[in-house]
Motif scaffolding. Sequence first.
Motif, short mmCIF file in Angstrom:
data_model
loop_
_atom_site.label_atom_id
_atom_site.label_comp_id
_atom_site.label_asym_id
_atom_site.label_seq_id
_atom_site.Cartn_x
_atom_site.Cartn_y
_atom_site.Cartn_z
N ALA A 24 -36.87 54.62 -43.85
CA ALA A 24 -36.96 53.16 -43.77
C ALA A 24 -35.61 52.56 -43.39
CB ALA A 24 -37.44 52.60 -45.11
N GLY A 25 -34.54 53.04 -44.03
CA GLY A 25 -33.21 52.53 -43.70
C GLY A 25 -32.83 52.81 -42.26
N ALA A 26 -33.11 54.03 -41.80
CA ALA A 26 -32.77 54.41 -40.43
C ALA A 26 -33.52 53.55 -39.42
CB ALA A 26 -33.08 55.89 -40.21
N LEU A 27 -34.80 53.30 -39.68
CA LEU A 27 -35.59 52.51 -38.74
C LEU A 27 -35.14 51.05 -38.70
CD1 LEU A 27 -39.19 53.93 -39.33
CD2 LEU A 27 -37.68 54.30 -37.37
N LEU A 28 -34.79 50.49 -39.86
CA LEU A 28 -34.32 49.10 -39.88
C LEU A 28 -33.05 48.94 -39.06
CD1 LEU A 28 -34.99 48.12 -43.60
CD2 LEU A 28 -36.11 47.17 -41.57
N PHE A 29 -32.14 49.89 -39.19
CA PHE A 29 -30.89 49.80 -38.42
C PHE A 29 -31.14 50.09 -36.95
CE2 PHE A 29 -28.93 49.79 -42.54
CZ PHE A 29 -27.73 49.10 -42.35
N LEU A 81 -23.05 55.05 -43.44
CA LEU A 81 -23.50 56.21 -42.67
C LEU A 81 -23.58 55.89 -41.18
CD1 LEU A 81 -26.30 57.46 -45.09
CD2 LEU A 81 -24.12 58.58 -44.67
N ASN A 82 -24.13 54.71 -40.86
CA ASN A 82 -24.25 54.33 -39.46
C ASN A 82 -22.88 54.13 -38.81
OD1 ASN A 82 -26.99 54.28 -39.97
ND2 ASN A 82 -27.33 52.54 -38.64
N MET A 83 -21.93 53.61 -39.57
CA MET A 83 -20.59 53.42 -39.02
C MET A 83 -19.97 54.77 -38.65
SD MET A 83 -19.90 50.32 -38.66
CE MET A 83 -20.53 48.72 -39.14
N PRO A 89 -35.60 53.15 -31.94
CA PRO A 89 -36.34 53.38 -33.19
C PRO A 89 -37.35 54.52 -33.09
CG PRO A 89 -36.25 51.04 -32.67
CD PRO A 89 -35.73 51.75 -31.48
N LEU A 90 -38.04 54.63 -31.95
CA LEU A 90 -39.02 55.71 -31.80
C LEU A 90 -38.35 57.08 -31.80
CD1 LEU A 90 -41.46 54.25 -29.10
CD2 LEU A 90 -41.87 54.53 -31.56
N ALA A 91 -37.17 57.18 -31.18
CA ALA A 91 -36.46 58.46 -31.16
C ALA A 91 -36.01 58.85 -32.56
CB ALA A 91 -35.26 58.37 -30.22
N VAL A 92 -35.47 57.88 -33.32
CA VAL A 92 -35.05 58.15 -34.69
C VAL A 92 -36.25 58.55 -35.54
CG1 VAL A 92 -34.10 57.09 -36.78
CG2 VAL A 92 -33.00 56.68 -34.56
N TYR A 116 -29.84 62.14 -43.20
CA TYR A 116 -29.78 60.86 -42.49
C TYR A 116 -28.83 60.96 -41.30
CZ TYR A 116 -29.34 55.81 -41.73
OH TYR A 116 -29.36 54.55 -41.18
N LEU A 117 -27.64 61.52 -41.54
CA LEU A 117 -26.66 61.65 -40.46
C LEU A 117 -27.23 62.48 -39.31
CD1 LEU A 117 -23.44 62.26 -42.59
CD2 LEU A 117 -23.95 60.23 -41.22
#
Length: 318
Positions: free
Chosen positions: A260-265, A130-132, A241-244, A65-66
Amino acid sequence: MLEILAITTPIFLLIGAGYLAMGTRLVNREQMQGVATFVLYFALPALVIRAVTQNPLDEVLQPHYLLAYGLGSLAVFAFALLLTLGLQRKPLSEGAIHALGMSASNSGFIGFPVAAMVLGASPAAVFLALNMLIENLLIIPMALILAEVGRQRGAGIATVARKTLFRLIRNPILVGLALGLLLAVTDTTLPRPLAQAVDMLANASGPAALFVIGGTLFGLQVRGMMNDVGQIVAGKLILHPLAVLGIFLLMPEADPALLAGALLFACAPMISVFPLLGQRYGLAGVSAATLMVATLAAFVTLSMGIWLMDLASLLPTR
């Protein structure tokens, strides 16, 4: 689609409640800032502590994810710099702030509440932690260092980096993350009264954060800035979102839950302090207007994103 709107509508109703509270003078700017301080210094750090301590450490620290979210954000950051500096010939400070707006999500105030409703509070809190890490240790420092270099041409990059790092280590969310990791690594359990207090603060983070966003939007103007505003908003809500997604698809055996989590954020608008950071570099109007437009547009893009993820079977069965 009605099920998707049932998820996103309450979130934006809470944002609307904050806007209405300011519009009817039920609260003033100072009082709204007090709520924001509560969220930033107490509720969100408690949420991160709970996420790290209530889940096994190997479930919290997700290298895939990171890597995927970090590389996706970096790709958008680099594209924004290429666009603003190379093609539009903007100053470095302005280019850095544009890049920040396109690549750093409002993970705490919007990303987490949305993800909590879609995926559940526990996994959403892990994604928040993780996002932080990515935003506070990579994207935000890089943007601020470049902006300061552009502003203080006589100052060395090492001096600017040191000052930026000093500000970041005092970030309350990072302090909460460090405390949570310390408790997890040492296998320390909080006393029950303290753990309950952490739970109560964590549960308050989502609604209070959304209320603050609504109050922040009241009174912002967009006139005469639509070119820059539209560019940053499109970069954040569509390109990011497209890049992620693209980086995740390039990775072997991508976990659908992590995707799913990455796209939502990534679908969330830019960080809520974007106008404050922009103001420092003469971009107060553009950054404030961008935050307003992106937050309002996110109602559509988040709803569409959730719908598409549901069609792709990335979301848990409701």
